[in-house]
Design a protein around this motif. Structure first.
Motif, PDB file in Angstrom:
ATOM      1  N   THR A 120       0.808  -1.228   0.000  1.00  0.00           N
ATOM      2  CA  THR A 120       0.000   0.000   0.000  1.00  0.00           C
ATOM      3  C   THR A 120       0.836   1.270   0.000  1.00  0.00           C
ATOM      4  N   GLU A 121       2.099   1.181   0.364  1.00  0.00           N
ATOM      5  CA  GLU A 121       2.925   2.378   0.514  1.00  0.00           C
ATOM      6  C   GLU A 121       3.018   3.164  -0.802  1.00  0.00           C
ATOM      7  N   GLY A 122       2.733   4.459  -0.705  1.00  0.00           N
ATOM      8  CA  GLY A 122       2.858   5.343  -1.848  1.00  0.00           C
ATOM      9  C   GLY A 122       1.763   5.217  -2.882  1.00  0.00           C
ATOM     10  N   ARG A 123       0.702   4.486  -2.577  1.00  0.00           N
ATOM     11  CA  ARG A 123      -0.343   4.241  -3.574  1.00  0.00           C
ATOM     12  C   ARG A 123      -1.684   4.885  -3.242  1.00  0.00           C
ATOM     13  N   SER A 124      -1.908   5.214  -1.996  1.00  0.00           N
ATOM     14  CA  SER A 124      -3.224   5.701  -1.580  1.00  0.00           C
ATOM     15  C   SER A 124      -3.322   7.219  -1.666  1.00  0.00           C
ATOM     16  N   TYR A 125      -4.508   7.690  -2.069  1.00  0.00           N
ATOM     17  CA  TYR A 125      -4.788   9.124  -2.094  1.00  0.00           C
ATOM     18  C   TYR A 125      -5.262   9.638  -0.738  1.00  0.00           C
ATOM     19  N   ILE A 126      -5.513   8.740   0.197  1.00  0.00           N
ATOM     20  CA  ILE A 126      -5.991   9.133   1.522  1.00  0.00           C
ATOM     21  C   ILE A 126      -5.125   8.460   2.582  1.00  0.00           C
ATOM     22  N   ASP A 127      -5.189   8.967   3.798  1.00  0.00           N
ATOM     23  CA  ASP A 127      -4.493   8.313   4.904  1.00  0.00           C
ATOM     24  C   ASP A 127      -5.228   7.029   5.277  1.00  0.00           C
ATOM     25  N   TYR A 128      -4.491   6.063   5.810  1.00  0.00           N
ATOM     26  CA  TYR A 128      -5.105   4.753   6.032  1.00  0.00           C
ATOM     27  C   TYR A 128      -4.412   4.013   7.176  1.00  0.00           C
ATOM     28  N   GLY A 129      -5.165   3.104   7.760  1.00  0.00           N
ATOM     29  CA  GLY A 129      -4.644   2.202   8.782  1.00  0.00           C
ATOM     30  C   GLY A 129      -5.327   0.860   8.635  1.00  0.00           C
ATOM     31  N   PHE A 130      -5.029  -0.055   9.563  1.00  0.00           N
ATOM     32  CA  PHE A 130      -5.569  -1.410   9.471  1.00  0.00           C
ATOM     33  C   PHE A 130      -6.039  -1.902  10.835  1.00  0.00           C
ATOM     34  N   HIS A 131      -7.175  -2.603  10.810  1.00  0.00           N
ATOM     35  CA  HIS A 131      -7.587  -3.468  11.908  1.00  0.00           C
ATOM     36  C   HIS A 131      -7.159  -4.887  11.522  1.00  0.00           C
ATOM     37  N   LEU A 132      -6.677  -5.670  12.463  1.00  0.00           N
ATOM     38  CA  LEU A 132      -6.230  -7.026  12.154  1.00  0.00           C
ATOM     39  C   LEU A 132      -7.025  -8.052  12.949  1.00  0.00           C
ATOM     40  N   ALA A 133      -7.249  -9.211  12.335  1.00  0.00           N
ATOM     41  CA  ALA A 133      -8.031 -10.286  12.952  1.00  0.00           C
ATOM     42  C   ALA A 133      -7.096 -11.407  13.396  1.00  0.00           C
ATOM     43  N   PRO A 134      -7.015 -11.691  14.684  1.00  0.00           N
ATOM     44  CA  PRO A 134      -6.235 -12.843  15.145  1.00  0.00           C
ATOM     45  C   PRO A 134      -6.966 -14.147  14.809  1.00  0.00           C
ATOM     46  N   MET A 135      -6.466 -14.855  13.791  1.00  0.00           N
ATOM     47  CA  MET A 135      -7.139 -16.053  13.292  1.00  0.00           C
ATOM     48  C   MET A 135      -6.655 -17.325  13.986  1.00  0.00           C
ATOM     49  N   SER A 136      -5.482 -17.278  14.594  1.00  0.00           N
ATOM     50  CA  SER A 136      -4.884 -18.469  15.206  1.00  0.00           C
ATOM     51  C   SER A 136      -4.370 -18.124  16.597  1.00  0.00           C
ATOM     52  N   ARG A 137      -3.990 -19.165  17.343  1.00  0.00           N
ATOM     53  CA  ARG A 137      -3.424 -18.938  18.676  1.00  0.00           C
ATOM     54  C   ARG A 137      -2.155 -18.098  18.588  1.00  0.00           C
ATOM     55  N   GLU A 138      -1.351 -18.354  17.563  1.00  0.00           N
ATOM     56  CA  GLU A 138      -0.110 -17.604  17.398  1.00  0.00           C
ATOM     57  C   GLU A 138      -0.385 -16.115  17.228  1.00  0.00           C
ATOM     58  N   HIS A 139      -1.449 -15.775  16.501  1.00  0.00           N
ATOM     59  CA  HIS A 139      -1.789 -14.372  16.300  1.00  0.00           C
ATOM     60  C   HIS A 139      -2.129 -13.672  17.618  1.00  0.00           C
ATOM     61  N   ILE A 140      -2.801 -14.377  18.511  1.00  0.00           N
ATOM     62  CA  ILE A 140      -3.153 -13.769  19.805  1.00  0.00           C
ATOM     63  C   ILE A 140      -1.883 -13.356  20.539  1.00  0.00           C
ATOM     64  N   GLY A 141      -0.879 -14.197  20.462  1.00  0.00           N
ATOM     65  CA  GLY A 141       0.395 -13.861  21.094  1.00  0.00           C
ATOM     66  C   GLY A 141       1.102 -12.685  20.455  1.00  0.00           C
ATOM     67  N   GLU A 142       0.738 -12.371  19.210  1.00  0.00           N
ATOM     68  CA  GLU A 142       1.371 -11.259  18.504  1.00  0.00           C
ATOM     69  C   GLU A 142       0.705  -9.908  18.772  1.00  0.00           C
ATOM     70  N   VAL A 143      -0.422  -9.893  19.457  1.00  0.00           N
ATOM     71  CA  VAL A 143      -1.147  -8.642  19.667  1.00  0.00           C
ATOM     72  C   VAL A 143      -0.264  -7.557  20.282  1.00  0.00           C
ATOM     73  N   PRO A 144       0.483  -7.824  21.356  1.00  0.00           N
ATOM     74  CA  PRO A 144       1.317  -6.749  21.924  1.00  0.00           C
ATOM     75  C   PRO A 144       2.339  -6.185  20.940  1.00  0.00           C
ATOM     76  N   SER A 145       2.963  -7.028  20.142  1.00  0.00           N
ATOM     77  CA  SER A 145       3.958  -6.525  19.191  1.00  0.00           C
ATOM     78  C   SER A 145       3.303  -5.732  18.071  1.00  0.00           C
ATOM     79  N   LEU A 146       2.065  -6.105  17.683  1.00  0.00           N
ATOM     80  CA  LEU A 146       1.350  -5.324  16.665  1.00  0.00           C
ATOM     81  C   LEU A 146       1.029  -3.929  17.178  1.00  0.00           C
TER      82      LEU A 146
END
Length: 487
Positions: A120-146
């Motif tokens: 997405t870098e350098g391609r959008s005409y507007i400012d943007y962010g992301f919500h992320l979905a923890p799909m697995s147990r490993e993802h839940i552990g990644e929440v603090p680093s995200l």
């Protein structure tokens, strides 16, 4: 040397905290609003734009979009951000997950999310962010680093993925979601996601108010049973059939389950997404009374406020949760006018004709779910709101201030000194007819085809950059990724 890079003159400034628009000028310096006052000296500005007495709204913070779900993310970032500025959207928060669609792969977010940012870098005409979905147990552990490394402070659960596919038919869960063998995406996983998000709030107490969890509330088991029933009966067609296959009480039950899990896990920041029906909002309000210690926020989409199963243009109106009968549309408006809804979004998900419609083309259960609509967000809300007595102040709350506050966009959401100069000009007396061919989106159809709107976004500024000029997108993409909360 000029005091202002840009001076926007002769505009009726709409604020979330003022009952009526006020005729003002807006001075912009280094991408921020530096002054809002009447009759600022034109000689102090490097560039002057005459607003012609139009309404100046805070740029729309569209807290629910999907870039890259059906098209390459790098391409959607360009075309769908161009469509967004047509609707007054200056910031988009996109829902993103691993699994089929999007980048079509699983694995850790530590590997996945940098690819999202690169695409997405350098391609959008507007400012943007992301919500992320923890799909697995490993993802839940990644929440603090995200939170800490990427500024992702909002997360999502798709409740119906438990045993239901994206488009209405059941699918093999592990291959669809690309989660490890032996794991399940079910109520237990939802509970552990909530515990993981709450743990992050406790780890970063200074950010806790801006860390939240959003839920798509539908109940897989009810939808599976009703889909089978509707298909076997065979008397319903089109959007009516899809509405019946995903009934409103499925939403209400899912809202109730999600709310109790939030209570059980001690997670007090819950966003209930795209509520479509009287039963869904009624359930959400019941849960708010039952659990007053939980800070619930309630979202509706512009699609569910302007279209119903009879007025939407064809099967292109298939979306999850479905468009509803007119009675539910009117009920949603009642809740909007009563202050029970917190923000309005587009749920923009560009799905081209060749992808949207399967064979046979008139089978609603074969068609893909989702459609674009960001380009109609502010025009549609002002049009319908004017008919119903919705104030411009309330529109500014619903489209900008409230979502910006919830999602850590500290520099967005208001036409006040020090805030980003995200501004859209609206002519509230311009009647026009929606035509898909006029949209900057790559989607060749719209469920709003032929709808008559009475408000038009004429100009849009993103951090003072004039990206929509008299209805035409101009310049190069200069949107930025927003690590949240903004500092």
């Amino acid at each position: 040397m000029s005091t202002y890079d840009l001076l926007l003159t002769n505009v009726r400034v709409v604020r979330h905290d003022r009952p009526e628009p006020e005729l003002m000028d807006i001075g912009v310096t280094d991408g921020r609003i530096s002054r809002v006052a009447p009759q600022i000296d034109r000689a102090e500005a490097a560039q002057v734009v005459d607003g012609g007495g139009r309404l100046a709204f805070p740029g729309v913070v569209d807290a629910h979009q999907h870039w890259g779900i059906y098209n390459p993310l790098s391409k959607d970032a360009v075309s769908e951000s161009r469509a967004s500025v047509q609707g007054g959207v200056t910031t988009a928060l996109n829902y993103m997950r691993t699994g089929q669609y999007y980048l079509n792969r699983g694995g850790r977010y530590a590997d996945f999310f940098p690819e999202v940012l690169s695409a997405t870098e350098g391609r959008s005409y507007i400012d943007y962010g992301f919500h992320l979905a923890p799909m697995s147990r490993e993802h839940i552990g990644e929440v603090p680093s995200l939170v800490e490394e990427h500024g992702v402070t909002s997360f999502k659960i798709f409740m119906f993925y438990g045993s239901h596919g994206l488009h209405g038919r059941s699918a093999d869960q592990n291959s669809f979601l690309m989660i490890p063998e032996g794991e399940r995406y079910d109520y237990a996983h939802f509970e552990f996601v909530m515990r993981g998000v709450q743990a992050a709030r406790e780890r970063f107490p200074e950010l806790a108010d801006e860390i939240s969890l959003s839920l798509h509330c539908e109940t897989a088991e009810i939808m599976s049973a009703y889909t089978k029933q509707v298909e076997q009966d065979g008397t319903l067609r089109g959007l009516e059939a899809y509405h019946a296959s995903r009934p409103p009480h499925s939403e209400g039950l899912a809202v109730s389950i999600a709310s109790y899990l939030a209570h059980e896990t001690g997670l007090p920041k819950i966003n209930l997404l795209h509520l479509t029906s009287e039963k869904a909002v009624d359930a959400a309000l019941r849960m708010a009374r039952a659990f007053p210690h939980i800070d619930f926020r309630r979202e509706v989409t512009i699609g569910h406020l302007v279209a119903d199963i009879d007025t939407a243009h064809g099967l292109g109106g298939k979306v999850n949760p479905p468009l509803r009968p007119r009675a539910d549309v009117e009920a949603l408006w009642g809740y909007v006018l009563d202050g029970k809804i917190d923000w309005v979004v587009s749920d923009h998900a560009c799905c081209k004709d060749e992808v949207k419609f399967g064979e046979p083309r008139d089978d609603i259960f074969v068609a893909k779910s989702g459609f674009g609509g960001a380009e109609y967000l502010l025009p549609g809300l002002v049009t319908e709101g004017n008919r119903r007595g919705l104030s411009y102040q309330r529109v500014a709350e619903l489209t900008s201030w409230n979502p910006a506050q919830r999602f850590g966009l500290r520099n967005k959401g208001a036409l006040l000194q020090g805030y980003d100069a995200d501004i859209c000009l609206v002519d509230p007396d311009s009647t026009w007819t929606v035509r898909a061919e006029d949209s900057e989106s790559t989607q060749e159809y719209t469920p709003f085809e032929g709808f008559e709107l009475t408000a038009r976004v004429t100009d849009t500024f993103v951090r003072g950059q004039h990206v929509l000029v008299d209805g035409k997108v101009t310049g190069e993409p200069a949107g930025r990724y927003l690590a949240r909360p903004q500092r």
